[in-house]
Design a protein around this motif. Structure first.
Motif, PDB file in Angstrom:
ATOM      1  N   ARG A   1       0.840  -1.194   0.075  1.00 43.52           N
ATOM      2  CA  ARG A   1      -0.031   0.068   0.069  1.00 43.52           C
ATOM      3  C   ARG A   1       0.826   1.289   0.017  1.00 43.52           C
ATOM      4  N   PRO A   2       0.429   2.497  -0.554  1.00 47.37           N
ATOM      5  CA  PRO A   2       1.091   3.674  -0.424  1.00 47.37           C
ATOM      6  C   PRO A   2       1.556   3.978   1.122  1.00 47.37           C
ATOM      7  N   ILE A   3       2.850   4.256   1.136  1.00 49.32           N
ATOM      8  CA  ILE A   3       3.403   4.506   2.606  1.00 49.32           C
ATOM      9  C   ILE A   3       3.576   5.901   2.649  1.00 49.32           C
ATOM     10  N   SER A   4       3.912   6.647   1.491  1.00 53.13           N
ATOM     11  CA  SER A   4       4.046   7.914   1.432  1.00 53.13           C
ATOM     12  C   SER A   4       3.604   8.413  -0.066  1.00 53.13           C
ATOM     13  N   LYS A   5       3.812   9.759  -0.224  1.00 51.98           N
ATOM     14  CA  LYS A   5       3.537  10.087  -1.620  1.00 51.98           C
ATOM     15  C   LYS A   5       4.133   9.638  -2.659  1.00 51.98           C
ATOM     16  N   SER A   6       5.417   9.239  -2.758  1.00 51.91           N
ATOM     17  CA  SER A   6       6.124   8.358  -3.784  1.00 51.91           C
ATOM     18  C   SER A   6       6.519   7.066  -3.636  1.00 51.91           C
ATOM     19  N   ILE A   7       6.432   6.370  -2.216  1.00 48.87           N
ATOM     20  CA  ILE A   7       6.573   5.258  -1.986  1.00 48.87           C
ATOM     21  C   ILE A   7       5.532   4.149  -1.757  1.00 48.87           C
TER      22      ILE A   7
END
Length: 114
Positions: free
Chosen positions: A99-105
């Motif tokens: 799942r998305p951990i931050s905006k780009s990760i």
């Protein structure tokens, strides 16, 4: 599987070794609650930042049908690196989608390729 009093999950991906070290990171696929789903890729860790993140570069071949030949391409993927996975810059690693951990990760490092 229990390792030193901490529950260790197996993400269910073949050819991936479970790390010996333990960590208390919530975004760890082995000791936290992060689920690995989607695609599994292999690449080289080219940047390792201190805040448990890094950049993996993978090279692949793309077939150009107009010229009937292959060209080499590369893509850079931002990844989360759990503290229990022992990697450094220049290592070949296996990464998995999460799942998305931050905006780009949206990827996590699973293990080092031996």
């Amino acid at each position: 599987m229990v390792s030193k009093g901490k529950l260790v999950k197996d993400p269910g991906i073949p050819n991936v070794k479970i790390p010996e070290k333990t960590c208390d990171d919530d975004n760890c696929p082995y000791h936290g609650s992060l689920r690995v789903r989607g695609i599994i890729l292999e690449g080289t860790l080219i940047k390792y930042r201190g805040s448990k993140s890094g950049v993996v570069e993978r090279q692949y071949l793309y077939y150009d049908s107009k010229y009937k030949r292959y060209e080499r391409r590369r893509s850079r993927i931002h990844v989360h690196i759990p503290p229990c996975v022992d990697v450094k810059e220049g290592d070949k690693v296996i990464i998995g989608e999460c799942r998305p951990i931050s905006k780009s990760i949206s990827f996590v490092v699973l293990s080092k390729v031996t």
